[in-house]
Design a protein around this motif. Structure first.
Motif, PDB file in Angstrom:
ATOM      1  N   ILE A  62       0.840  -1.190   0.000  1.00  0.00           N
ATOM      2  CA  ILE A  62       0.000   0.000   0.000  1.00  0.00           C
ATOM      3  C   ILE A  62       0.880   1.247   0.000  1.00  0.00           C
ATOM      4  CG2 ILE A  62      -1.943  -1.121   1.149  1.00  0.00           C
ATOM      5  CD1 ILE A  62      -1.065   0.742   3.581  1.00  0.00           C
ATOM      6  N   GLU A  63       0.396   2.289  -0.666  1.00  0.00           N
ATOM      7  CA  GLU A  63       1.113   3.551  -0.665  1.00  0.00           C
ATOM      8  C   GLU A  63       0.644   4.380   0.515  1.00  0.00           C
ATOM      9  OE1 GLU A  63       2.336   7.159  -3.710  1.00  0.00           O
ATOM     10  OE2 GLU A  63       0.505   6.033  -4.116  1.00  0.00           O
ATOM     11  N   VAL A  64       1.603   4.973   1.223  1.00  0.00           N
ATOM     12  CA  VAL A  64       1.271   5.829   2.344  1.00  0.00           C
ATOM     13  C   VAL A  64       1.848   7.229   2.112  1.00  0.00           C
ATOM     14  CG1 VAL A  64       1.037   3.975   4.032  1.00  0.00           C
ATOM     15  CG2 VAL A  64       3.252   5.045   3.700  1.00  0.00           C
ATOM     16  N   PHE A  65       1.215   8.193   2.741  1.00  0.00           N
ATOM     17  CA  PHE A  65       1.590   9.601   2.598  1.00  0.00           C
ATOM     18  C   PHE A  65       1.811  10.202   3.975  1.00  0.00           C
ATOM     19  CE2 PHE A  65      -0.389   8.616  -1.347  1.00  0.00           C
ATOM     20  CZ  PHE A  65       0.114   9.514  -2.289  1.00  0.00           C
ATOM     21  N   SER A  66       2.788  11.106   4.049  1.00  0.00           N
ATOM     22  CA  SER A  66       3.020  11.830   5.293  1.00  0.00           C
ATOM     23  C   SER A  66       2.548  13.269   5.141  1.00  0.00           C
ATOM     24  CB  SER A  66       4.513  11.814   5.663  1.00  0.00           C
ATOM     25  OG  SER A  66       5.270  12.519   4.698  1.00  0.00           O
ATOM     26  N   LEU A  67       2.199  13.840   6.268  1.00  0.00           N
ATOM     27  CA  LEU A  67       1.785  15.225   6.297  1.00  0.00           C
ATOM     28  C   LEU A  67       3.027  16.098   6.170  1.00  0.00           C
ATOM     29  CD1 LEU A  67      -0.712  17.023   6.699  1.00  0.00           C
ATOM     30  CD2 LEU A  67      -0.258  16.929   9.153  1.00  0.00           C
ATOM     31  N   GLU A  68       2.987  17.052   5.268  1.00  0.00           N
ATOM     32  CA  GLU A  68       4.146  17.939   5.037  1.00  0.00           C
ATOM     33  C   GLU A  68       4.249  18.980   6.111  1.00  0.00           C
ATOM     34  OE1 GLU A  68       6.619  18.307   2.228  1.00  0.00           O
ATOM     35  OE2 GLU A  68       6.150  16.220   2.581  1.00  0.00           O
TER      36      GLU A  68
END
Length: 68
Positions: A62-68
């Motif tokens: 799964i692709e995950v994203f972090s908060l910038e």
């Protein structure tokens, strides 16, 4: 609670728990799924991809994203 009792939590909560576990591995305070970002186009600008990762219980990464 005894054995065999079902809950309303299900797959979404399980995935959130697995993503939360990746925060330590990736040294990020908050991660969200690609699905979360896809469903909030106005918020996409606030997130950066951290790549694809294996999570327990999922056949696909799964692709995950972090908060910038």
């Amino acid at each position: 609670m005894g054995k065999g009792i079902n809950t309303a939590l299900g797959d979404a909560v399980n995935l959130a728990f697995r993503i939360e576990g990746l925060t330590r591995k990736l040294d990020k305070p908050m991660l969200v799924s690609a699905q979360f970002v896809e469903h909030w186009p106005e918020g996409r600008q606030y997130f950066k991809s951290c790549g694809y990762h294996e999570v327990k219980g999922r056949a696909e990464m799964i692709e995950v994203f972090s908060l910038e």
